[in-house]
Design a protein around this motif. Structure first.
Motif, PDB file in Angstrom:
ATOM      1  N   ALA A 141     -52.193 -63.227 105.695  1.00  0.00           N
ATOM      2  CA  ALA A 141     -52.645 -61.878 106.038  1.00  0.00           C
ATOM      3  C   ALA A 141     -53.056 -61.801 107.508  1.00  0.00           C
ATOM      4  CB  ALA A 141     -53.806 -61.459 105.135  1.00  0.00           C
ATOM      5  N   GLY A 142     -53.732 -62.830 108.003  1.00  0.00           N
ATOM      6  CA  GLY A 142     -54.150 -62.856 109.403  1.00  0.00           C
ATOM      7  C   GLY A 142     -52.981 -62.929 110.356  1.00  0.00           C
ATOM      8  N   VAL A 143     -51.981 -63.734 110.016  1.00  0.00           N
ATOM      9  CA  VAL A 143     -50.781 -63.844 110.849  1.00  0.00           C
ATOM     10  C   VAL A 143     -50.080 -62.497 110.920  1.00  0.00           C
ATOM     11  CG1 VAL A 143     -48.445 -64.836 110.886  1.00  0.00           C
ATOM     12  CG2 VAL A 143     -50.418 -66.329 110.546  1.00  0.00           C
ATOM     13  N   THR A 144     -49.928 -61.851 109.789  1.00  0.00           N
ATOM     14  CA  THR A 144     -49.253 -60.552 109.736  1.00  0.00           C
ATOM     15  C   THR A 144     -50.048 -59.495 110.519  1.00  0.00           C
ATOM     16  OG1 THR A 144     -48.324 -61.126 107.585  1.00  0.00           O
ATOM     17  CG2 THR A 144     -48.316 -58.813 108.176  1.00  0.00           C
ATOM     18  N   ALA A 145     -51.365 -59.459 110.319  1.00  0.00           N
ATOM     19  CA  ALA A 145     -52.206 -58.475 111.015  1.00  0.00           C
ATOM     20  C   ALA A 145     -52.186 -58.675 112.524  1.00  0.00           C
ATOM     21  CB  ALA A 145     -53.644 -58.550 110.490  1.00  0.00           C
ATOM     22  N   ALA A 146     -52.007 -59.920 112.968  1.00  0.00           N
ATOM     23  CA  ALA A 146     -51.998 -60.213 114.399  1.00  0.00           C
ATOM     24  C   ALA A 146     -50.637 -59.983 115.041  1.00  0.00           C
ATOM     25  CB  ALA A 146     -52.448 -61.656 114.630  1.00  0.00           C
ATOM     26  N   GLY A 147     -49.648 -59.573 114.248  1.00  0.00           N
ATOM     27  CA  GLY A 147     -48.328 -59.280 114.809  1.00  0.00           C
ATOM     28  C   GLY A 147     -47.293 -60.347 114.570  1.00  0.00           C
ATOM     29  N   GLY A 148     -47.619 -61.357 113.746  1.00  0.00           N
ATOM     30  CA  GLY A 148     -46.641 -62.385 113.420  1.00  0.00           C
ATOM     31  C   GLY A 148     -45.661 -61.893 112.370  1.00  0.00           C
ATOM     32  N   GLU A 149     -44.492 -62.513 112.349  1.00  0.00           N
ATOM     33  CA  GLU A 149     -43.449 -62.168 111.378  1.00  0.00           C
ATOM     34  C   GLU A 149     -43.282 -63.344 110.417  1.00  0.00           C
ATOM     35  OE1 GLU A 149     -38.592 -61.718 111.246  1.00  0.00           O
ATOM     36  OE2 GLU A 149     -39.612 -61.799 113.177  1.00  0.00           O
ATOM     37  N   ARG A 167     -43.070 -66.449 112.699  1.00  0.00           N
ATOM     38  CA  ARG A 167     -42.689 -66.358 114.113  1.00  0.00           C
ATOM     39  C   ARG A 167     -43.811 -65.640 114.840  1.00  0.00           C
ATOM     40  NH1 ARG A 167     -37.978 -64.410 113.458  1.00  0.00           N
ATOM     41  NH2 ARG A 167     -36.923 -66.396 113.685  1.00  0.00           N
ATOM     42  N   ASP A 168     -44.303 -66.258 115.914  1.00  0.00           N
ATOM     43  CA  ASP A 168     -45.355 -65.618 116.706  1.00  0.00           C
ATOM     44  C   ASP A 168     -44.723 -64.599 117.660  1.00  0.00           C
ATOM     45  OD1 ASP A 168     -44.428 -66.942 119.037  1.00  0.00           O
ATOM     46  OD2 ASP A 168     -46.058 -68.397 119.040  1.00  0.00           O
ATOM     47  N   PRO A 169     -45.528 -63.775 118.344  1.00  0.00           N
ATOM     48  CA  PRO A 169     -44.966 -62.766 119.243  1.00  0.00           C
ATOM     49  C   PRO A 169     -44.131 -63.343 120.383  1.00  0.00           C
ATOM     50  CG  PRO A 169     -47.209 -62.174 118.690  1.00  0.00           C
ATOM     51  CD  PRO A 169     -46.977 -63.569 118.148  1.00  0.00           C
ATOM     52  N   GLY A 170     -44.289 -64.630 120.685  1.00  0.00           N
ATOM     53  CA  GLY A 170     -43.481 -65.257 121.721  1.00  0.00           C
ATOM     54  C   GLY A 170     -42.156 -65.798 121.216  1.00  0.00           C
ATOM     55  N   GLY A 171     -41.903 -65.652 119.907  1.00  0.00           N
ATOM     56  CA  GLY A 171     -40.644 -66.111 119.333  1.00  0.00           C
ATOM     57  C   GLY A 171     -40.686 -67.518 118.760  1.00  0.00           C
ATOM     58  N   ASN A 172     -41.830 -68.185 118.826  1.00  0.00           N
ATOM     59  CA  ASN A 172     -41.961 -69.537 118.301  1.00  0.00           C
ATOM     60  C   ASN A 172     -42.129 -69.516 116.790  1.00  0.00           C
ATOM     61  OD1 ASN A 172     -42.219 -70.931 120.971  1.00  0.00           O
ATOM     62  ND2 ASN A 172     -43.954 -69.546 121.091  1.00  0.00           N
ATOM     63  N   VAL A 173     -41.451 -70.431 116.097  1.00  0.00           N
ATOM     64  CA  VAL A 173     -41.591 -70.546 114.650  1.00  0.00           C
ATOM     65  C   VAL A 173     -42.534 -71.699 114.344  1.00  0.00           C
ATOM     66  CG1 VAL A 173     -40.396 -70.965 112.466  1.00  0.00           C
ATOM     67  CG2 VAL A 173     -39.328 -69.538 114.228  1.00  0.00           C
ATOM     68  N   LEU A 174     -43.557 -71.413 113.556  1.00  0.00           N
ATOM     69  CA  LEU A 174     -44.552 -72.387 113.132  1.00  0.00           C
ATOM     70  C   LEU A 174     -44.769 -72.216 111.636  1.00  0.00           C
ATOM     71  CD1 LEU A 174     -45.619 -70.983 116.058  1.00  0.00           C
ATOM     72  CD2 LEU A 174     -47.090 -72.971 115.879  1.00  0.00           C
ATOM     73  N   GLY A 175     -45.660 -73.022 111.093  1.00  0.00           N
ATOM     74  CA  GLY A 175     -45.978 -72.897 109.685  1.00  0.00           C
ATOM     75  C   GLY A 175     -47.461 -73.090 109.460  1.00  0.00           C
ATOM     76  N   ALA A 176     -47.886 -72.722 108.261  1.00  0.00           N
ATOM     77  CA  ALA A 176     -49.254 -72.948 107.811  1.00  0.00           C
ATOM     78  C   ALA A 176     -49.171 -73.510 106.395  1.00  0.00           C
ATOM     79  CB  ALA A 176     -50.060 -71.665 107.837  1.00  0.00           C
ATOM     80  N   PHE A 177     -50.053 -74.461 106.092  1.00  0.00           N
ATOM     81  CA  PHE A 177     -50.015 -75.054 104.761  1.00  0.00           C
ATOM     82  C   PHE A 177     -51.422 -75.325 104.268  1.00  0.00           C
ATOM     83  CE2 PHE A 177     -50.417 -78.805 107.393  1.00  0.00           C
ATOM     84  CZ  PHE A 177     -51.096 -79.729 106.618  1.00  0.00           C
TER      85      PHE A 177
END
Length: 114
Positions: free
Chosen positions: A74-82, A99-109
């Motif tokens: 929810a936090g990632v989405t609210a902050a503009g992440g995809e 994907r963050d606003p800079g285009g980088n793909v990361l993950g959370a677990f």
């Protein structure tokens, strides 16, 4: 609190890459089938994501360990992440990719020992 503590590398075949890091750096790995192995003994774990299973990642994937996966999503989405890969289970936990606003793909677990 989140901490960046896991990095996955995309590899073709896992065994030669696993053997390279074992020989070059003295790392030991746990095999999780033919297409995944992980060194989990240090401050930052190293996962080798092979293409034998059909789920290979396209690039290096940094991962944040979090306490609450749904709140993080929810936090990632609210902050503009995809969200690029929705929440899924893996041996030992659940995760998602984004994907963050800079285009980088990361993950959370989140760890959920079975």
């Amino acid at each position: 609190m989140a901490k960046l503590n896991y990095v996955e590398l995309p590899v073709g075949a896992v065994a030669p890459v696993r053997d390279f890091y074992a020989q070059a750096f003295g790392l030991s790995f746990t095999d999780y089938g033919p297409s995944y192995a992980a060194n989990e003994g240090g401050d930052v774990a190293l996962g080798l994501n092979g293409n034998e299973g059909g789920d290979a990642i396209p690039a290096i994937l940094p991962l944040f360990e979090v306490d609450d996966l749904e709140a993080t999503l929810a936090g990632v989405t609210a902050a503009g992440g995809e969200i690029t890969v929705p929440i899924f289970a893996f041996p030992g936990g659940r995760r998602f990719h984004f994907r963050d606003p800079g285009g980088n793909v990361l993950g959370a677990f989140v760890n959920e020992p079975q």
